[in-house]
Design a protein around this motif. Structure first.
Motif, PDB file in Angstrom:
ATOM      1  N   ILE A  58      30.501   6.578  59.433  1.00  0.00           N
ATOM      2  CA  ILE A  58      31.162   7.851  59.156  1.00  0.00           C
ATOM      3  C   ILE A  58      30.214   8.983  59.536  1.00  0.00           C
ATOM      4  N   GLU A  59      30.769  10.081  59.941  1.00  0.00           N
ATOM      5  CA  GLU A  59      29.983  11.290  60.212  1.00  0.00           C
ATOM      6  C   GLU A  59      29.921  12.124  58.947  1.00  0.00           C
ATOM      7  N   VAL A  60      28.736  12.669  58.681  1.00  0.00           N
ATOM      8  CA  VAL A  60      28.524  13.448  57.468  1.00  0.00           C
ATOM      9  C   VAL A  60      27.890  14.785  57.822  1.00  0.00           C
ATOM     10  N   SER A  61      27.851  15.679  56.836  1.00  0.00           N
ATOM     11  CA  SER A  61      27.243  16.998  57.054  1.00  0.00           C
ATOM     12  C   SER A  61      26.304  17.307  55.892  1.00  0.00           C
ATOM     13  N   ARG A  62      25.464  18.318  56.098  1.00  0.00           N
ATOM     14  CA  ARG A  62      24.542  18.798  55.056  1.00  0.00           C
ATOM     15  C   ARG A  62      23.699  17.666  54.481  1.00  0.00           C
ATOM     16  N   LEU A  63      23.084  16.901  55.361  1.00  0.00           N
ATOM     17  CA  LEU A  63      22.298  15.760  54.916  1.00  0.00           C
ATOM     18  C   LEU A  63      20.955  15.757  55.641  1.00  0.00           C
ATOM     19  N   THR A  64      19.865  15.645  54.894  1.00  0.00           N
ATOM     20  CA  THR A  64      18.542  15.535  55.502  1.00  0.00           C
ATOM     21  C   THR A  64      17.994  14.133  55.263  1.00  0.00           C
ATOM     22  N   GLY A  65      17.062  13.728  56.129  1.00  0.00           N
ATOM     23  CA  GLY A  65      16.504  12.399  56.022  1.00  0.00           C
ATOM     24  C   GLY A  65      15.762  12.173  54.713  1.00  0.00           C
ATOM     25  N   LEU A  66      14.919  13.123  54.301  1.00  0.00           N
ATOM     26  CA  LEU A  66      14.147  12.948  53.073  1.00  0.00           C
ATOM     27  C   LEU A  66      15.034  12.921  51.843  1.00  0.00           C
ATOM     28  N   ALA A  67      16.109  13.717  51.864  1.00  0.00           N
ATOM     29  CA  ALA A  67      17.029  13.714  50.724  1.00  0.00           C
ATOM     30  C   ALA A  67      17.728  12.369  50.604  1.00  0.00           C
ATOM     31  N   PHE A  68      18.142  11.801  51.718  1.00  0.00           N
ATOM     32  CA  PHE A  68      18.813  10.504  51.693  1.00  0.00           C
ATOM     33  C   PHE A  68      17.832   9.415  51.251  1.00  0.00           C
ATOM     34  N   TYR A  69      16.607   9.475  51.762  1.00  0.00           N
ATOM     35  CA  TYR A  69      15.572   8.520  51.355  1.00  0.00           C
ATOM     36  C   TYR A  69      15.342   8.601  49.848  1.00  0.00           C
ATOM     37  N   THR A  70      15.232   9.812  49.329  1.00  0.00           N
ATOM     38  CA  THR A  70      14.991  10.019  47.904  1.00  0.00           C
ATOM     39  C   THR A  70      16.175   9.570  47.060  1.00  0.00           C
ATOM     40  N   ALA A  71      17.377   9.723  47.585  1.00  0.00           N
ATOM     41  CA  ALA A  71      18.574   9.300  46.847  1.00  0.00           C
ATOM     42  C   ALA A  71      18.573   7.803  46.570  1.00  0.00           C
ATOM     43  N   GLY A  72      17.864   7.031  47.390  1.00  0.00           N
ATOM     44  CA  GLY A  72      17.805   5.589  47.194  1.00  0.00           C
ATOM     45  C   GLY A  72      16.671   5.121  46.303  1.00  0.00           C
TER      46      GLY A  72
END
Length: 458
Positions: free
Chosen positions: A25-39
Motif C-alpha cells: 500500500i502507498e502511505v503518506s506522512r511517514l518517516t523511516g525513524l518513526a516507523f522503526y520506533t513504532a516497532g
C-alpha cells in the motif's frame, strides 16, 4: 492505493512448501525513524534501518517474515542467493514495491575469537513482515508473510490490522533528538596487543609476505543504563547525513553505522562500486581543510594504498561487467570527520553476473583486508586481537529483481543494551608506525563515539 496480493510457493531446506504472500500500500506522512520506533515494543530485536548516501532511498523493516542464515563459510554468498531466488523464483512480482532482503555477511567466518559477536551467523538476512520503502517522494509499506501452511483470510486480516496500527503510530510519532547516553566508563581492549600487531605486520610486509594488511581494533563503552536503538539511529541520522546509515538488530545486538563507502550497487543491470582508501582528518578552517586534502592527494603511502583498491575492484568489474569505466586519478571524498581518496567504478553486468556474486568477489577489498587477499587475511587472523563480526563487511539489500546495494560497514559500532563496541582500522604497509596508526583510528572512532555521547580530543 492498494495492490493485489502476490502469492507464490517455494521449497525450504526441509522439503516443505513455503507459501509467500505480499501486499503493498502507498502511505503518506511517514518517516523511516518513526516507523522503526513504532516497532519498538512488538519487534525489538527484529528490525533494520537503511538509508543510502544520496538520501534517495530509505528502507525499514519490522519483524521477520523470513530469515536466511548461513554457517557455510565457503558458500554463504551462494546459499543466501539460492534461498532468496527460491523464495522469489518468478522474479516478475508485479508490485509497485518489490520485496527486499536486508542483512550482512561477517568479515571473516574463520576468525573465531570470542567476544560480542559469539553466536552471530556467518550470514544473516531478513525479509521483514512489515517493510517501508521511501523513494522518489513516495512511501510504500509491504506486508509479507511466509508460512508452511496457506494463510486464511482471517489471518491475513489480522496482519493488515497490525500494519495499519503501526502506520498510524508512526504517523503520530514526532521524532525529536534524544539526549545522548551517559558514558560512565570506556577503555581500549587489547591496546598493547594492537600496537604490537602493527610492528609484527610491518615486519611480515618487509619480508615480502604481503604488500598491505589492514589491522583493526575496538573501543568499549559502558553506559549508565541501557541505550535505545532508536536513540543512536536518530543521532547518526542527524550527524552523518553524507554517509550510508544502517542499523541491523539481531536478538539483543544492534550493529549500526554511518559508512562513506559503497561496496557495490546494481540498478537495472548497471553496476557501481567505489574505491575508498587513504585518509586524513578534516581541517578546522576551509584553508586548513584544503591543505590537508592536497597533502592526501600527494601522499605516496596513501596513494599506494588507494591504488591497491582501484586495481582489485577494476579487475573484478572487468571479469563481471561490460563497458567498465573509471577515472584516471582519485578525487577527495569529504565527510564530517575525515576525508578519503575516492575513485568510482561502473559497468554493465554480464549475463549471469549478480550483485551477490559481485559482493562475493569484492569482499574484502584491499581497503579493508589488504593485498594479496589471502596473505592479508591470514595475517589478520594471526595478529588482530578481536573478532570483527560485521565490521568492515558487506551490509545492504537485494530485491526480487536483482537490484540492490551493499555498503562496507565501517564507521560502525555494536550496541548491547548498556555496552557498546566501536571499531576502526587502517592499512599497514612497510613504513607504517604503530603510534601514527593508533592516532588514525582515533579519528575514525569519532562519528560513532559522538553519537553515543563521547568525545575524543586531538
Amino acid at each position: 492505493m492498494q495492490q493485489q496480493w502476490y502469492q507464490d510457493t517455494a521449497v525450504n531446506s526441509l522439503g516443505q512448501n513455503l507459501h509467500f504472500y505480499m501486499e503493498t500500500i502507498e502511505v503518506s506522512r511517514l518517516t523511516g525513524l518513526a516507523f522503526y520506533t513504532a516497532g519498538e515494543k512488538r519487534y525489538k530485536g527484529e528490525r533494520f534501518y537503511w538509508q543510502n548516501r544520496e538520501k534517495t532511498m530509505t528502507l525499514v523493516g519490522l519483524g521477520h517474515a523470513y530469515t536466511i542464515q548461513s554457517e557455510t563459510s565457503q558458500h554463504r554468498f551462494d546459499e543466501v542467493e539460492a534461498k532468496w531466488r527460491s523464495l522469489t523464483k518468478n522474479g516478475d512480482i508485479q508490485q509497485e514495491q518489490p520485496p527486499i532482503l536486508f542483512g550482512g555477511f561477517t568479515f571473516d567466518p574463520q576468525h573465531q575469537i570470542a567476544g560480542e559477536w559469539t553466536g552471530f551467523p556467518d550470514a544473516f538476512f531478513a525479509l521483514a513482515t512489515f517493510q517501508l520503502v521511501i523513494q522518489q517522494d513516495k512511501a510504500y509499506v509491504n506486508l509479507h508473510t511466509v508460512t508452511t501452511e496457506p494463510q486464511t483470510e482471517e489471518q491475513l486480516q489480522v496482519l493488515r490490522q497490525e500494519r495499519d496500527t503501526l502506520i498510524q503510530l508512526a504517523q503520530e510519532t514526532m521524532i525529536t533528538m534524544y539526549a545522548k547516553p551517559e558514558i560512565i566508563h570506556y577503555f581500549e581492549p587489547h591496546k598493547e596487543a594492537y600496537l604490537a600487531s602493527i610492528d609484527q605486520v610491518t615486519a611480515l610486509i618487509k619480508e615480502k609476505q604481503a604488500d598491505k594488511v589492514v589491522i583493526a581494533r575496538s573501543l568499549a563503552l559502558q553506559f549508565q543504563e541501557p541505550v535505545s536503538t532508536s536513540q543512536v539511529l536518530a543521532q547518526i541520522t542527524e550527524e552523518q547525513p553524507e554517509s550510508y546509515l544502517f542499523g541491523l538488530e539481531h536478538q539483543q545486538l544492534l550493529f549500526f553505522g554511518a559508512s562513506p563507502e559503497r561496496l557495490v550497487k546494481v540498478q537495472d543491470r548497471h553496476a557501481f562500486s567505489s574505491c575508498v582508501a587513504g585518509s586524513i582528518k578534516r581541517g578546522k578552517t576551509v584553508a586548513e581543510d584544503e591543505v590537508y586534502g592536497q597533502r592526501l592527494l600527494n601522499d605516496a603511502k596513501n596513494g599506494g594504498e588507494h591504488q591497491y583498491v582501484v586495481d582489485m575492484i577494476a579487475q573484478t568489474f572487468q571479469e563481471n561487467c561490460l563497458d567498465v569505466t573509471l577515472p584516471s586519478s582519485p578525487t577527495l571524498l569529504k565527510i564530517r570527520d575525515i576525508q578519503h581518496l575516492y575513485t568510482p567504478v561502473e559497468g554493465l553486468l554480464k549475463e549471469g553476473a549478480t550483485i551477490l556474486q559481485l559482493a562475493k568477489s569484492l569482499h574484502p577489498t584491499p581497503a579493508l583486508g589488504g593485498s594479496p587477499r589471502q596473505a592479508a587475511l591470514e595475517a589478520i587472523r594471526q595478529y588482530e586481537p578481536m573478532n570483527r563480526g560485521l565490521y568492515a563487511a558487506p551490509i545492504g539489500w537485494v530485491d526480487a529483481q536483482g537490484n540492490g546495494e551493499f555498503a562496507v560497514a565501517i564507521r560502525s559500532a555494536t550496541l548491547l543494551q548498556d555496552k557498546a563496541y566501536l571499531y576502526a582500522g587502517g592499512g599497514i604497509v612497510a613504513d607504517s608506525e604503530a603510534q601514527a596508526e593508533y592516532e588514525e583510528t582515533l579519528v575514525k572512532f569519532r562519528p560513532m563515539l559522538r553519537a553515543l555521547g563521547g568525545q575524543l580530543h586531538d
